[in-house]
Structure formats: C-alpha cells, structure tokens
Design an enzyme around this catalytic site. Structure first.
Site, PDB file in Angstrom:
ATOM      1  N   GLU A 201       8.883  16.501  15.228  1.00 50.90           N
ATOM      2  CA  GLU A 201       9.560  16.233  13.876  1.00 50.90           C
ATOM      3  C   GLU A 201       8.899  17.224  12.890  1.00 50.90           C
ATOM      4  OE1 GLU A 201       8.435  12.616  11.868  1.00 50.90           O
ATOM      5  OE2 GLU A 201      10.692  12.205  11.425  1.00 50.90           O
TER       6      GLU A 201
ATOM      7  N   LYS B 112       0.860  -1.120   0.047  1.00 53.83           N
ATOM      8  CA  LYS B 112       0.148  -0.047   0.028  1.00 53.83           C
ATOM      9  C   LYS B 112       1.064   1.137   0.035  1.00 53.83           C
ATOM     10  CE  LYS B 112      -2.021   2.952   1.837  1.00 53.83           C
ATOM     11  NZ  LYS B 112      -1.599   4.340   1.132  1.00 53.83           N
TER      12      LYS B 112
ATOM     13  N   CYS C 254      13.680  10.583   7.463  1.00 55.35           N
ATOM     14  CA  CYS C 254      13.642  10.112   8.867  1.00 55.35           C
ATOM     15  C   CYS C 254      14.810  10.309   9.834  1.00 55.35           C
ATOM     16  CB  CYS C 254      13.066   8.757   8.865  1.00 55.35           C
ATOM     17  SG  CYS C 254      13.907   7.524   8.031  1.00 55.35           S
TER      18      CYS C 254
ATOM     19  N   GLU D 168       8.761   1.286  11.532  1.00 55.54           N
ATOM     20  CA  GLU D 168       9.924   2.432  11.086  1.00 55.54           C
ATOM     21  C   GLU D 168       9.261   3.750  11.292  1.00 55.54           C
ATOM     22  OE1 GLU D 168      12.939   1.484  11.150  1.00 55.54           O
ATOM     23  OE2 GLU D 168      12.949  -0.659  10.395  1.00 55.54           O
TER      24      GLU D 168
HETATM   25  P1  NAD Z   1       2.087   8.655   7.350  1.00 58.51           P
HETATM   26  O1  NAD Z   1       2.105   7.811   8.703  1.00 58.51           O
HETATM   27  O2  NAD Z   1       1.012   9.755   7.295  1.00 58.51           O
HETATM   28  O3  NAD Z   1       1.745   7.718   6.288  1.00 58.51           O
HETATM   29  C1  NAD Z   1       2.472   6.563   5.884  1.00 58.51           C
HETATM   30  C2  NAD Z   1       1.581   5.371   5.193  1.00 58.51           C
HETATM   31  O4  NAD Z   1       0.755   4.999   6.118  1.00 58.51           O
HETATM   32  C3  NAD Z   1       0.915   6.029   3.926  1.00 58.51           C
HETATM   33  O5  NAD Z   1       0.741   4.899   2.963  1.00 58.51           O
HETATM   34  C4  NAD Z   1      -0.337   6.102   4.526  1.00 58.51           C
HETATM   35  O6  NAD Z   1      -1.505   5.817   3.575  1.00 58.51           O
HETATM   36  C5  NAD Z   1      -0.718   4.813   5.470  1.00 58.51           C
HETATM   37  N1  NAD Z   1      -1.682   5.057   6.505  1.00 58.51           N
HETATM   38  C6  NAD Z   1      -2.113   6.360   7.086  1.00 58.51           C
HETATM   39  N2  NAD Z   1      -2.783   6.011   8.110  1.00 58.51           N
HETATM   40  C7  NAD Z   1      -3.017   4.914   8.267  1.00 58.51           C
HETATM   41  C8  NAD Z   1      -3.888   3.861   8.874  1.00 58.51           C
HETATM   42  N3  NAD Z   1      -4.792   4.200   9.966  1.00 58.51           N
HETATM   43  N4  NAD Z   1      -3.796   2.631   8.757  1.00 58.51           N
HETATM   44  C9  NAD Z   1      -2.872   2.267   7.699  1.00 58.51           C
HETATM   45  N5  NAD Z   1      -2.000   2.831   7.097  1.00 58.51           N
HETATM   46  C10 NAD Z   1      -2.090   4.200   7.184  1.00 58.51           C
HETATM   47  O7  NAD Z   1       3.463   9.053   7.085  1.00 58.51           O
HETATM   48  P2  NAD Z   1       4.186   9.849   5.953  1.00 58.51           P
HETATM   49  O8  NAD Z   1       3.672  11.500   6.298  1.00 58.51           O
HETATM   50  O9  NAD Z   1       3.691   9.448   4.638  1.00 58.51           O
HETATM   51  O10 NAD Z   1       5.693  10.002   6.092  1.00 58.51           O
HETATM   52  C11 NAD Z   1       6.348  10.695   6.832  1.00 58.51           C
HETATM   53  C12 NAD Z   1       6.681  10.009   8.115  1.00 58.51           C
HETATM   54  O11 NAD Z   1       7.287   8.662   7.969  1.00 58.51           O
HETATM   55  C13 NAD Z   1       7.609  10.903   9.010  1.00 58.51           C
HETATM   56  O12 NAD Z   1       7.397  10.868  10.190  1.00 58.51           O
HETATM   57  C14 NAD Z   1       9.044  10.069   8.959  1.00 58.51           C
HETATM   58  O13 NAD Z   1       9.841  10.244   9.908  1.00 58.51           O
HETATM   59  C15 NAD Z   1       8.372   8.455   8.811  1.00 58.51           C
HETATM   60  N6  NAD Z   1       9.495   7.751   8.085  1.00 58.51           N
HETATM   61  C16 NAD Z   1      10.040   6.780   8.718  1.00 58.51           C
HETATM   62  C17 NAD Z   1      11.309   6.056   8.424  1.00 58.51           C
HETATM   63  C18 NAD Z   1      11.991   5.202   9.250  1.00 58.51           C
HETATM   64  O14 NAD Z   1      12.660   4.288   8.574  1.00 58.51           O
HETATM   65  N7  NAD Z   1      11.968   5.149  10.548  1.00 58.51           N
HETATM   66  C19 NAD Z   1      11.571   6.288   6.951  1.00 58.51           C
HETATM   67  C20 NAD Z   1      10.950   7.206   6.189  1.00 58.51           C
HETATM   68  C21 NAD Z   1       9.955   7.890   6.877  1.00 58.51           C
END
Ligand code: NAD
Length: 503
Positions: free
Chosen positions: A394, A186, A295, A261
């Site tokens: 963040e 997804k 991240c 992550e």
């Molecule tokens: P997000 O949590 O908004 O979305 C990530 C994914 O989760 C998307 O595909 C989204 O559609 C899905 N999602 C959202 N709500 C959901 C739910 N209720 N159930 C299941 N899936 C759901 O994150 P984002 O804004 O896309 O990404 C940025 C964040 O990701 C930042 O906080 C960043 O630090 C983190 N990140 C972490 C790493 C790591 O390896 N630790 C790497 C990259 C990004």
C-alpha cells in the site's frame, strides 16, 4: 484550546496554538504536561502544540466515560437520537471551518474536505435514525418464548487515522453514541486540528459531560494505553494493517471486541467492453482523489490487453492534466501529502517502481510550479508486474499501477494476488461477467460499473489483511452492543429429575 492570530484561508476563526485533551466536559492538559509540535503539510512548519496523553490521561478519560455510561445507556432512544441530530446541526453550522481546518491540516483539496464535512453531518443524521429504530428480536415456539435484550457494551475506544480524520471519527462516534456507549476518542497525532472542534460541537448539541472524551497523543502511548485498559471492552480502529495486528495482540489480554478497518491495495478491473470513458474517469478519481491517501483507492488498475495501450496512454495524458496545487484553492484536484515523512515514503515507492522496471508514464516527481511543500505529481506506472513492490504494498499516495490481463480468469487471478481485500471496482457492459467477477474477487466491497459511493446502511469492511468485522448501518450497532437472550417457558417446562429414584 489557545488561539493565535494566524488564520486559515476562507474562515473567520484563528488557528489554535495549543490543543488539549477533552475529559468529562473540560479541556485538560496531559497529567505530565507533555506536548508534541504539529505541522501543516504545505509549509511543514509548526502551528500548534498538541497535548500527548499516556496511561494516566487515558485512566482519567475512561473514568469520566464510565461515570457517564449508566445515564447515557439508560436514556430513551428518542432522546439520544435527538441529541445526535443536534450534533449534525452543529457540524453543519461549522462546516466551512471544519473543511478549511481539515484542508490546512491534512493537505486535502478544499473541494474534497467540504464533501467530507457534509458527510460527517450525514453520519450523525443517519445514525440518529438508526437509533430511533433500534429493536430487539423475539423467538416463539410452542412451549417457549425467547426475547433478546440489546445492551450497549460500555466505554468504547475509538482510534482514527490521519487521512480523513474528522469524517472517520464521526463514522465511529455516531453509531457508538446511538448504541448507548460512551466514547474515548484517540485521534491521529499528525492531524488533530478538526478533532479540536468536537468539544464545541458536542457542547452546542447538549451532550452530557463525560459521554464524549478525547485523549490526544502518540499511538504507541495514548493509543496503546486505551487498547490495554481493562474498562474499555471494545476498540474500533482504523489505520494500518501492522498497527491493527499490534492492537489485536494487546486486546487479546482482555478478549476485547475489535473492529478493524485496515489497509488496502484495491484492484480496478477494466474489460475491453466497458464504457471506457466512464471507467477512465473512475480509475483516475479512484486513485487520485483525497491525494491517493484513501484506504479504498483503486491503486492497481488491471486492463484487458486489447485496450491496454490506449487506456495507458489516456490515463497518462489525463494524470498529467490533473490540477495539483495549494489545498485551499477551489480548483485544486490533488493537494499536499500529509507529512514530510509520508512524502519521503511515497517518493521511495516511486524510486522502487523505476528500479524494478515499471514504465513511468506520468508524474514521478515534484511539480515544477510547487518548489516547496509535500507535492507529488499524479504518478502512473504501466507494465507493473505482481512481483513488484508497487503492486504488492500500500503506497497511500497519488501513485497508480497499471497491469494488462488476457481474460476473465487472468483478471481475477491478478485482482486476488494481494494480501489485502478491502475494495474492488469492475468495469464491463457484460453484466453476467460483471457479477461473476464481483463474486470471485476476494474483497469486502465491490463496485460494478460504479465508483466509490457509499450507502450508509451497507456493510463496510475488508477481508484478508484489510480488516475484521463490519461497520455501517445495523452492523455498527451490533458491534457496539451485546445481545442477551431471555428464555421464558410458556407451559410447565419438562425438567428431567436428577437424583430421584425411578420406582
Ligand atoms: P496508523 O496505523 O499509523 O495510525 C492510526 C491510528 O492508530 C493513529 O491514531 C495512531 O496514533 C494509532 N496508533 C498507532 N500505533 C498504535 C498502537 N500501538 N496502539 C494503539 N493505537 C496506535 O495509520 P495511519 O498512517 O494514521 O493511517 C493510514 C492507514 O489507515 C492506511 O493503511 C489506510 O489504508 C488505513 N485506513 C483504512 C481505512 C478503512 O476503512 N479500512 C480508512 C482509512 C485509512
């Protein structure tokens, strides 16, 4: 995928106007036909319609992945490994398209999205090797012999964010497939463009239909349905900490395996005896590469007080010289932020920093030469204190906080004054101190006199609210497989005899 005549700079391939799901080897619309528009971050205009899946689409994808599982899990490791190598080959063949599409869709500078495309192929090459080296342990004692059977867990749900979408998907897909699991991916709804290339890639490689499936859509709909599905025993998620928390509570109903992550607010600690020029290069690259939408960004730079003023001056001067511009231009170092909503959010942090009394020494506004698009000049705040929101939360954009410290203990205290614990960077030529500090910073990963370079064999992940579990090398295989132990008696086993009277 329906194509248009609109083209992206540098590639001879039209942009799609419509992006559908990919289930059981076929491109399919949502069961209810619904779509959402997708925009690019430079013009903020709609370039494609994205199919938005819900529970019925997830059901179809999970059914396809379940049907394909037995044959995929039963395939010899050598055969699976060869298919992963062919996926890497297909990614390399398409690398220019992947890089250009990624840059167009996310706003990442093209030079950096090229690096991410190369790394995506490397993820598959590396896990092809890991796949060929899968082994099972045996334990022998005088009377008993035990051997481990490693079994792929089944259908894996992979949920990815928008910041490095193609690379992060391959980072999950490669070990998942190597382990013998089948996939329902997804991707993030904001940036689905490069994921739309996966069907072509897996078909060129010869992956059997149903082994890789993809359902697009909103997190609260498609993502939530994937997490809630009873036939998906593992979820590997990368995204925000709050989303991770929602996913954990929903996954609890089925006691699913979770790899999380999550977010970060990583410290970069610079001692006075550091190689200052290198530390400065690393501090700048660490927070401004990938537009700061990273991240592991070193978004809190902690500097020993004796060199603080000079370091702040140098950071501000260099930040002001960073080339911010159109993502597709070769010389661009910082591009456009992913969406207007995210841009507004990052700007609100700049305003919060000013309001709370931090000293703005570079950036803080839209660059004059870029009147439209989601551009923010690389922003440096000095004299940031731990109570300020910009120190604690963040931001996920090109904004860095700089804070002075007095001694080693103070540096460690400040570094750990956060709910996150993903990455940390330490700069000092006193190696004893470097190791000491590295051991005391609460963080899943520390780079000492080095910046964010990954060895794919090493454990990747965070502590505190930055995540749960580890991916990378063998750790990924352990996540996607269950270990069962078979105990075999080597001699007549002594079995206590219940129910027999002892005369
Ligand atoms: P997000 O949590 O908004 O979305 C990530 C994914 O989760 C998307 O595909 C989204 O559609 C899905 N999602 C959202 N709500 C959901 C739910 N209720 N159930 C299941 N899936 C759901 O994150 P984002 O804004 O896309 O990404 C940025 C964040 O990701 C930042 O906080 C960043 O630090 C983190 N990140 C972490 C790493 C790591 O390896 N630790 C790497 C990259 C990004």
């Amino acid at each position: 995928m329906t194509e248009t005549s609109t083209r992206v700079a540098g590639v001879d391939r039209p942009l799609p106007t419509r992006i559908d799901h990919y289930i059981g080897g076929a491109h399919v619309e949502s069961v209810d036909g619904s779509t959402v528009p997708v925009d690019d971050p430079v013009t903020n205009s709609h370039y494609a319609d994205l199919a938005t899946g819900g529970a019925a689409d997830i059901d179809r994808a999970v059914a396809a992945a379940t049907d394909a599982f037995a044959a995929w899990a039963g395939m010899s490791a050598r055969h699976r490994s060869n298919l992963l190598i062919r996926i890497a080959d297909a990614i390399e063949r398409l690398a220019d398209v992947i890089a250009a599409f990624e840059s167009f869709d996310t706003g990442l500078p093209i030079s950096q999205s090229r690096g991410l495309a190369a790394r995506s192929a490397e993820n598959f090459r590396y896990f092809a090797e890991v796949c060929g080296a899968i082994h099972e342990d045996a334990y022998r004692s005088a009377n008993q012999f035990g051997y481990v059977v490693r079994r792929p867990k089944g259908v894996a749900g992979l949920i990815t964010p928008w910041n490095a979408p193609f690379m992060l998907a391959t980072w999950k897909m490669a070990p998942c497939l190597a382990a013998g699991c089948t996939v329902v991916l997804k991707p993030a709804e904001l940036t689905p463009l490069t994921a739309s290339l996966f069907p072509e890639i897996v078909e060129e490689a010869g992956l059997p239909p149903g082994v890789f499936n993809m359902v697009h859509g909103l997190g609260e709909e498609a993502g939530a349905a994937l997490v809630a599905h009873a036939d998906v025993p593992v979820i590997s998620f990368t995204g925000e900490t709050t989303t991770g928390m929602t996913i954990m509570s929903s996954a609890a109903a089925h006691l699913k395996g979770l790899s999380m992550e999550l977010g970060g607010k990583s410290p970069c600690v610079v001692f006075a005896d550091a190689e200052i020029d290198k530390a400065l290069d690393s501090a700048l690259f660490g927070v401004f590469s990938l537009n700061g939408e990273r991240c592991t960004a070193g978004s809190r730079v902690l500097v020993e007080r004796s060199i603080y003023d000079e370091f702040v001056r140098a950071m501000a001067e260099r930040a002001a010289s960073i080339r911010i511009g159109h993502p597709s231009e070769a010389g661009t170092e910082v591009g456009a932020l992913v969406s207007t909503e995210h841009y507004e959010r990052v700007l609100s942090y700049v305003a919060a920093g000013v309001d709370e009394g931090a000293r703005l020494v570079a950036g803080g506004a839209r660059p004059e030469h870029l009147p439209t698009g989601n551009y923010l000049a690389p922003t440096v705040f000095a004299d940031v204190t731990p109570s300020m929101r910009i120190f604690r939360e963040e931001i996920f954009g090109p904004v860095v906080c700089v804070t002075p410290f007095d001694d080693e203990a103070d540096a460690i205290r400040l570094a750990n004054d956060t709910r996150y614990g993903l990455a940390a960077y330490v700069w000092t030529t006193n190696l004893r101190r470097g190791h000491r500090v590295a051991h005391q910073i609460e963080s899943g990963m520390v780079w000492l006199n080095s910046h964010n370079v990954r060895d794919l064999r090493t454990p990747f992940g965070g502590v505190k609210q930055s995540g749960l579990g580890r991916e990378g090398g063998q750790h990924s295989l352990d996540f996607y497989t269950d270990l069962s132990i078979v105990h075999v008696a080597l001699q007549d086993a002594h079995v206590p005899r219940f129910g027999v009277s002892d005369e």
